[in-house]
Design an enzyme around this catalytic site. Sequence first.
Site, mmCIF file in Angstrom:
data_model
loop_
_atom_site.group_PDB
_atom_site.id
_atom_site.type_symbol
_atom_site.label_atom_id
_atom_site.label_comp_id
_atom_site.label_asym_id
_atom_site.label_seq_id
_atom_site.Cartn_x
_atom_site.Cartn_y
_atom_site.Cartn_z
ATOM 1 N N ASN A 1 0.871 -1.178 0.000
ATOM 2 C CA ASN A 1 0.000 0.000 0.000
ATOM 3 C C ASN A 1 0.910 1.230 0.000
ATOM 4 O O ASN A 1 1.500 1.564 1.022
ATOM 5 C CB ASN A 1 -0.883 -0.034 1.256
ATOM 6 C CG ASN A 1 -1.674 1.244 1.433
ATOM 7 O OD1 ASN A 1 -1.746 2.076 0.527
ATOM 8 N ND2 ASN A 1 -2.282 1.406 2.602
ATOM 9 N N LYS B 1 0.155 4.322 -0.336
ATOM 10 C CA LYS B 1 -0.414 5.557 0.236
ATOM 11 C C LYS B 1 -0.113 6.735 -0.689
ATOM 12 O O LYS B 1 -0.134 6.573 -1.904
ATOM 13 C CB LYS B 1 0.112 5.761 1.660
ATOM 14 C CG LYS B 1 -0.081 4.498 2.509
ATOM 15 C CD LYS B 1 0.129 4.681 3.968
ATOM 16 C CE LYS B 1 -0.099 3.344 4.669
ATOM 17 N NZ LYS B 1 -0.046 3.437 6.121
ATOM 18 N N HIS C 1 -9.506 1.190 4.591
ATOM 19 C CA HIS C 1 -8.243 1.375 5.329
ATOM 20 C C HIS C 1 -8.478 2.327 6.502
ATOM 21 O O HIS C 1 -9.268 3.266 6.396
ATOM 22 C CB HIS C 1 -7.169 1.933 4.387
ATOM 23 C CG HIS C 1 -5.819 1.925 5.018
ATOM 24 N ND1 HIS C 1 -5.398 2.911 5.873
ATOM 25 C CD2 HIS C 1 -4.808 1.031 4.944
ATOM 26 C CE1 HIS C 1 -4.174 2.626 6.293
ATOM 27 N NE2 HIS C 1 -3.794 1.483 5.752
ATOM 28 N N GLU D 1 -6.863 4.710 7.626
ATOM 29 C CA GLU D 1 -6.641 6.138 7.342
ATOM 30 C C GLU D 1 -7.855 6.740 6.644
ATOM 31 O O GLU D 1 -8.179 7.914 6.843
ATOM 32 C CB GLU D 1 -5.350 6.308 6.513
ATOM 33 C CG GLU D 1 -4.119 6.103 7.391
ATOM 34 C CD GLU D 1 -2.888 5.575 6.679
ATOM 35 O OE1 GLU D 1 -2.846 5.638 5.425
ATOM 36 O OE2 GLU D 1 -1.976 5.086 7.367
ATOM 37 N N GLU E 1 -5.572 -4.911 10.458
ATOM 38 C CA GLU E 1 -4.544 -3.899 10.690
ATOM 39 C C GLU E 1 -4.847 -3.147 11.978
ATOM 40 O O GLU E 1 -5.649 -2.201 11.975
ATOM 41 C CB GLU E 1 -4.513 -2.902 9.522
ATOM 42 C CG GLU E 1 -4.183 -3.526 8.189
ATOM 43 C CD GLU E 1 -3.575 -2.498 7.240
ATOM 44 O OE1 GLU E 1 -2.450 -2.736 6.788
ATOM 45 O OE2 GLU E 1 -4.211 -1.464 6.986
ATOM 46 N N GLY F 1 2.360 2.381 10.698
ATOM 47 C CA GLY F 1 3.291 3.487 10.545
ATOM 48 C C GLY F 1 3.986 3.888 11.836
ATOM 49 O O GLY F 1 4.649 4.911 11.910
ATOM 50 N N SER G 1 3.260 -2.041 10.289
ATOM 51 C CA SER G 1 4.709 -2.110 10.513
ATOM 52 C C SER G 1 5.314 -3.472 10.163
ATOM 53 O O SER G 1 6.212 -3.956 10.852
ATOM 54 C CB SER G 1 5.073 -1.707 11.941
ATOM 55 O OG SER G 1 4.674 -0.368 12.200
HETATM 56 P P1 PGA Z 1 2.781 0.338 7.584
HETATM 57 O O1 PGA Z 1 1.316 0.550 6.909
HETATM 58 O O2 PGA Z 1 3.316 -0.953 7.044
HETATM 59 O O3 PGA Z 1 3.577 1.531 7.140
HETATM 60 O O4 PGA Z 1 2.561 0.292 9.058
HETATM 61 C C1 PGA Z 1 0.449 -0.527 6.733
HETATM 62 C C2 PGA Z 1 -0.837 -0.044 6.135
HETATM 63 O O5 PGA Z 1 -1.279 1.068 6.466
HETATM 64 O O6 PGA Z 1 -1.466 -0.739 5.308
#
Ligand code: PGA
Length: 250
Positions: free
Chosen positions: A9, A11, A95, A97, A167, A173, A213
Amino acid sequence: MRKPVMAGNWKMYKTAGETAAFFQKFGPVVAGSSHAEIVICPAFVNVPAAVEAARSTSIEVGAQDVFWLKEGAYTGEVSAPMLAAAGCKWVIIGHSERRQYFGETDETVFKKTVAALEAELRPIVCVGERLEEREAGSTETVLATQCAGGIRGLSAEQFARIVIAYEPVWAIGTGKTATPEIAGAAHRFLREYLQARFGAEPAAACRILYGGSVKPDNIKGLMAQPDIDGALVGGASLDPASFAAIVNFG
Ligand code: PGA
């Protein structure tokens, strides 16, 4: 058995040029990696560049969101048929976010999932609890509520074509990965939920990815959990070497 899915992903990172450069390095390193389905989800505007760069590889391209109607006066939105026509095979839906910053709800997750399936896209439906919810002991309630609103209404045929991503929001992140045991317990809970709703066989066939992460040094432990069937990777998918190391974790 369930074939793992390793999805990146991206982003709001990378230009079209950077997308092409990534594939030039990443493609050859994963050319022999047939043990997993490999998916890259760039920003909408870079879908054509990614589709072009992934041509004649087994890497597939996905989007990070989709609107639930086919067309109309919805400034800024992109429909499922548009994504399919651009060469997308997958789409991330719900997601955290999008839930946190853009008003995504379980109801819109459901509508988007149905729209994606109608366009023959494979939805990656995201669920996960926030830190305060985990600390309050309500992780399972949150996951059950998100599944109830987001996917419970799917038919058996629709359910067979989705992938779920667990998640935990506190791990995204932040560098704080869930331990394999914590992630494994949440995956087990989700599979039991799916079993109660859709039956034993469909639930056993559903891929449930872990996200939050994921890095080259923790993927192996996560993948050793029986109910973890792949990863949705943010930060570590931006670098070709690190995402290739995650794909080729074994
Ligand atoms: P990250 O993001 O691996 O940077 O923690 C995962 C995601 O948001 O799908």
